[in-house]
Design an enzyme around this catalytic site. Sequence first.
Site, PDB file in Angstrom:
ATOM      1  N   GLY A 106       0.841  -1.195   0.000  1.00 35.33           N
ATOM      2  CA  GLY A 106       0.000   0.000   0.000  1.00 35.33           C
ATOM      3  C   GLY A 106       0.875   1.244   0.000  1.00 35.33           C
ATOM      4  N   ARG A 107       1.535   1.439   1.127  1.00 33.74           N
ATOM      5  CA  ARG A 107       2.332   2.651   1.335  1.00 33.74           C
ATOM      6  C   ARG A 107       3.432   2.835   0.284  1.00 33.74           C
ATOM      7  NH1 ARG A 107       3.029   4.647   6.651  1.00 33.74           N
ATOM      8  NH2 ARG A 107       2.467   2.559   7.370  1.00 33.74           N
ATOM      9  N   CYS A 134      -8.939  22.033  17.539  1.00 32.33           N
ATOM     10  CA  CYS A 134      -8.849  22.291  18.976  1.00 32.33           C
ATOM     11  C   CYS A 134      -8.276  21.098  19.731  1.00 32.33           C
ATOM     12  CB  CYS A 134     -10.228  22.650  19.510  1.00 32.33           C
ATOM     13  SG  CYS A 134     -10.960  23.951  18.531  1.00 32.33           S
ATOM     14  N   GLU A 135      -7.061  20.750  19.413  1.00 34.63           N
ATOM     15  CA  GLU A 135      -6.344  19.670  20.092  1.00 34.63           C
ATOM     16  C   GLU A 135      -4.859  19.988  20.013  1.00 34.63           C
ATOM     17  OE1 GLU A 135      -7.302  15.936  20.472  1.00 34.63           O
ATOM     18  OE2 GLU A 135      -9.316  16.016  19.603  1.00 34.63           O
TER      19      GLU A 135
HETATM   20  N1  LLP Z   1      -2.320  -6.022   3.988  1.00 32.54           N
HETATM   21  C1  LLP Z   1      -2.932  -5.954   5.179  1.00 32.54           C
HETATM   22  C2  LLP Z   1      -3.656  -7.117   5.663  1.00 32.54           C
HETATM   23  C3  LLP Z   1      -2.859  -4.775   5.942  1.00 32.54           C
HETATM   24  O1  LLP Z   1      -3.450  -4.732   7.130  1.00 32.54           O
HETATM   25  C4  LLP Z   1      -2.155  -3.649   5.444  1.00 32.54           C
HETATM   26  C5  LLP Z   1      -2.085  -2.410   6.202  1.00 32.54           C
HETATM   27  C6  LLP Z   1      -1.549  -3.766   4.180  1.00 32.54           C
HETATM   28  C7  LLP Z   1      -1.649  -4.957   3.481  1.00 32.54           C
HETATM   29  C8  LLP Z   1      -0.794  -2.630   3.549  1.00 32.54           C
HETATM   30  O2  LLP Z   1       0.329  -2.313   4.300  1.00 32.54           O
HETATM   31  P1  LLP Z   1       1.412  -1.259   3.749  1.00 32.54           P
HETATM   32  O3  LLP Z   1       2.081  -1.874   2.551  1.00 32.54           O
HETATM   33  O4  LLP Z   1       0.705  -0.016   3.402  1.00 32.54           O
HETATM   34  O5  LLP Z   1       2.339  -1.070   4.887  1.00 32.54           O
HETATM   35  N2  LLP Z   1      -2.471   3.958   9.068  1.00 32.54           N
HETATM   36  C9  LLP Z   1      -1.120   3.462   9.242  1.00 32.54           C
HETATM   37  C10 LLP Z   1      -0.866   2.200   8.476  1.00 32.54           C
HETATM   38  C11 LLP Z   1      -1.851   1.112   8.793  1.00 32.54           C
HETATM   39  C12 LLP Z   1      -1.611  -0.130   7.992  1.00 32.54           C
HETATM   40  C13 LLP Z   1      -2.753  -1.074   8.119  1.00 32.54           C
HETATM   41  N3  LLP Z   1      -2.629  -2.254   7.352  1.00 32.54           N
HETATM   42  C14 LLP Z   1      -0.142   4.569   8.889  1.00 32.54           C
HETATM   43  O6  LLP Z   1      -0.559   5.648   8.498  1.00 32.54           O
HETATM   44  O7  LLP Z   1       1.060   4.380   9.039  1.00 32.54           O
END
Ligand code: LLP
Length: 417
Positions: free
Chosen positions: A276-277, A344-345
């Site tokens: 994802g990221r 407001c935090e």
């Molecule tokens: N697969 C599963 C089952 C997941 O739970 C996640 C992310 C991904 C793939 C994708 O992970 P990535 O490649 O993006 O690391 N909100 C947080 C990140 C939460 C990730 C949740 N799960 C942040 O902003 O750092």
Amino acid sequence: MDHFHYQDDRLHCEEVALDRIAEAVGTPFFCYSGKTLRHHLAVFQQAFAKAKHLVCYSVKANSNLAILDLLARDGAGFDIVSGGELERVRRIGCPGHKIVFSGVGKTKEEIRQALEYGILMFNVESRSELYRIDTLAGELGVRASVALRINPDVDPNTHPHISTGLKRNKFGIPYHNALDLYRDAQRLSHIQLLGLDCHIGSQLTTLSPFVDALKRILTLVSTLKHEGIPLAYLDLGGGLGIPYDQSRPPPLPDHYASALLRELDGFDLTLILEPGRVIAGNAGVLVTRVEYIKDNEDKRFIITDAGMNDLMRPALYDAYHGIQPVVRRFGMEEEVVDVVGPICESGDFFARNRLLPAFSEGDLLAVRSSGAYGFSMSSNYNTRPRAAEVMVQGDRFAIIRRRETLDELLHNEILFP
Ligand code: LLP
């Protein structure tokens, strides 16, 4: 690599100056580079080219339809975690066989919708979920393809809120119960056991947790094969980190892939990856305008028109995001400031005690690395309409999500009769 760079002291996304977009759409807005998104996906796909694989972009990182559409055209499948995300990938016409469904709390309705759509597989997180899927598949007269998500109990060394592969986390089936559950699953008449899934956390900056988890998982795969339960798919989740600051950068997709593929030698498995990221993070910035500058005692605050409702990562994880002026002025001095939002935090900040160019009221600044978990985690806190989203491709830009209006925001609220 990304396509945000200065040209004549104006920060550009590809060939479009961000101040020009601000003029046209107002602030705050997220701006994504189509070229960067495609490049990140291609690099990731190429890294695994030697193996049978499917890259399923993790929709939660940034779920805008235009982004999903762009990635789908380049061959991406999708990792979804809700009926809402299923609807998104359905709307861009993604075929079922390119969709995996993860998440610990799938409702009956969500499971039914996914069964009807014919997804590739459910990543099952518990015994109860497995039996629920079996029952619902039976009712629909189909067989559900599943992988069991195994929790390998490996420390990913990341922020506790985004670590998922430890025993104490709510995710997956405990490693030591896995074999039993596979045996049970094999007896269920509406379940087809297709694979094994594992995701240990997000923003991992070293490879060893991935490799340790994979070693444990492959031991299990071998045992299962021995037991007459051969698996076709291995889903290794997402989690590869990205550079947010100037410190040592996380491993590149190429190194990540080589380390994993080395372990997989001799196994006949189709890999699924859920990045994802690493696809979206550095493909986006949040552009915001300085409303006020104020000095309290010995601190200077830069108050912007974006807040923690737009980008909550600093508040939630104390995350670092680079900040740059959208227009650089010659000889801009530097000073130590806090960059904060209007909410407001006290947790509403983008940077604390950061040495930055001396901004003036009215200046635009770009909060870097905001393409993943930026807009997708944004909210209406303080009754703030959500920001606009813009995509650039070459010398053109387009709004891919209009700024929310107050009417839209209040639309569903009803006075007590
Ligand atoms: N697969 C599963 C089952 C997941 O739970 C996640 C992310 C991904 C793939 C994708 O992970 P990535 O490649 O993006 O690391 N909100 C947080 C990140 C939460 C990730 C949740 N799960 C942040 O902003 O750092």
